[in-house]
Design a protein around this motif. Structure first.
Motif, PDB file in Angstrom:
ATOM      1  N   ALA A  66       0.900  -1.172   0.300  1.00  0.00           N
ATOM      2  CA  ALA A  66      -0.181   0.180  -0.060  1.00  0.00           C
ATOM      3  C   ALA A  66       0.804   1.357   0.284  1.00  0.00           C
ATOM      4  N   LYS A  67       2.145   1.568   0.229  1.00  0.00           N
ATOM      5  CA  LYS A  67       3.155   2.652   0.465  1.00  0.00           C
ATOM      6  C   LYS A  67       4.145   2.123  -0.421  1.00  0.00           C
ATOM      7  N   ASP A  68       5.054   2.825  -0.087  1.00  0.00           N
ATOM      8  CA  ASP A  68       6.586   3.073  -0.868  1.00  0.00           C
ATOM      9  C   ASP A  68       7.122   2.090   0.684  1.00  0.00           C
ATOM     10  N   THR A  69       8.157   1.014   0.274  1.00  0.00           N
ATOM     11  CA  THR A  69       8.644   0.843   1.074  1.00  0.00           C
ATOM     12  C   THR A  69      10.004   1.255   1.801  1.00  0.00           C
ATOM     13  N   SER A  70      10.248   2.440   1.663  1.00  0.00           N
ATOM     14  CA  SER A  70      10.927   3.814   2.555  1.00  0.00           C
ATOM     15  C   SER A  70      10.151   4.551   2.935  1.00  0.00           C
ATOM     16  N   LYS A  71       8.733   4.011   3.388  1.00  0.00           N
ATOM     17  CA  LYS A  71       7.297   4.625   4.499  1.00  0.00           C
ATOM     18  C   LYS A  71       6.941   3.334   5.085  1.00  0.00           C
ATOM     19  N   ILE A  72       7.742   2.013   5.232  1.00  0.00           N
ATOM     20  CA  ILE A  72       7.832   1.304   6.128  1.00  0.00           C
ATOM     21  C   ILE A  72       8.381   0.839   6.368  1.00  0.00           C
ATOM     22  N   THR A  73       8.291   0.774   8.229  1.00  0.00           N
ATOM     23  CA  THR A  73       9.537   0.952   8.891  1.00  0.00           C
ATOM     24  C   THR A  73       9.076  -0.779   9.785  1.00  0.00           C
ATOM     25  N   ILE A  74      10.610  -1.435   9.912  1.00  0.00           N
ATOM     26  CA  ILE A  74      10.220  -2.732  11.111  1.00  0.00           C
ATOM     27  C   ILE A  74       9.193  -2.258  12.290  1.00  0.00           C
ATOM     28  N   GLY A  75       9.606  -1.128  12.717  1.00  0.00           N
ATOM     29  CA  GLY A  75       8.148  -1.054  14.114  1.00  0.00           C
ATOM     30  C   GLY A  75       6.750  -0.653  13.574  1.00  0.00           C
ATOM     31  N   ASP A  76       6.306  -0.307  12.090  1.00  0.00           N
ATOM     32  CA  ASP A  76       5.160  -0.512  11.933  1.00  0.00           C
ATOM     33  C   ASP A  76       4.811  -1.622  11.724  1.00  0.00           C
ATOM     34  N   ILE A  77       5.353  -2.954  11.576  1.00  0.00           N
ATOM     35  CA  ILE A  77       5.025  -4.575  10.861  1.00  0.00           C
ATOM     36  C   ILE A  77       4.923  -4.780  12.146  1.00  0.00           C
ATOM     37  N   TYR A  78       5.380  -4.600  12.514  1.00  0.00           N
ATOM     38  CA  TYR A  78       5.674  -5.363  14.465  1.00  0.00           C
ATOM     39  C   TYR A  78       4.486  -4.536  15.153  1.00  0.00           C
ATOM     40  N   LEU A  79       4.146  -3.510  14.997  1.00  0.00           N
ATOM     41  CA  LEU A  79       2.938  -2.708  15.989  1.00  0.00           C
ATOM     42  C   LEU A  79       1.245  -3.842  15.542  1.00  0.00           C
TER      43      LEU A  79
END
Length: 140
Positions: A66-79
């Motif tokens: 849904a977003k560019d990979t530069s806008k997704i953090t490992i923290g976002d994924i974890y949460l």
């Protein structure tokens, strides 16, 4: 101790979606991860609820970023996977005659919150794009 592989699986899914650049079915992802399709669908659902991927239930559908990979953090994924405590202190009733037993839970809870907070702060600084870059370097 059983290790939770949901974060690694979620990152794998997102990397695969980036690599393909379009929609991928959960069945295809399950084959790629050598995992149970139901497990993959649960992770996909969580990633979609967090707005990290888009899913379409139609012929030729599946999931895509849904977003560019530069806008997704490992923290976002974890949460997105649900903030589960990594470390847990004791849940049993303390032995009243022992000073250590009476205060260890509250003490360790505070220590563990500090550790997990620092870890999450670090995870929020690592983007999926950085992981992709490391993966490409490692593959050369």
């Amino acid at each position: 101790m059983n290790k939770d592989q949901r974060l690694s699986s979620a990152i794998h899914i997102l990397l695969a979606l980036d690599y393909v650049g379009g929609f991928i079915s959960s069945q295809h992802l399950a084959v790629s991860l050598q995992s149970n399709p139901a497990f993959i669908r649960r992770i996909i659902s969580q990633l979609a609820q967090a707005g990290l991927i888009v899913t379409e239930k139609r012929k030729g559908g599946g999931s895509r970023l849904a977003k560019d990979t530069s806008k997704i953090t490992i923290g976002d994924i974890y949460l997105a996977l649900g903030h589960n405590r990594i470390f847990k202190s004791f849940e049993k009733e303390p032995f009243k005659k022992c000073k250590v037993s009476c205060c260890i839970k509250s003490t360790l809870d505070g220590v563990y919150e500090d550790i997990e907070g620092a870890m999450l702060n670090r995870m929020k600084k690592i983007t999926l794009a950085q992981v992709i870059k490391k993966m490409r370097i490692g593959a050369s």
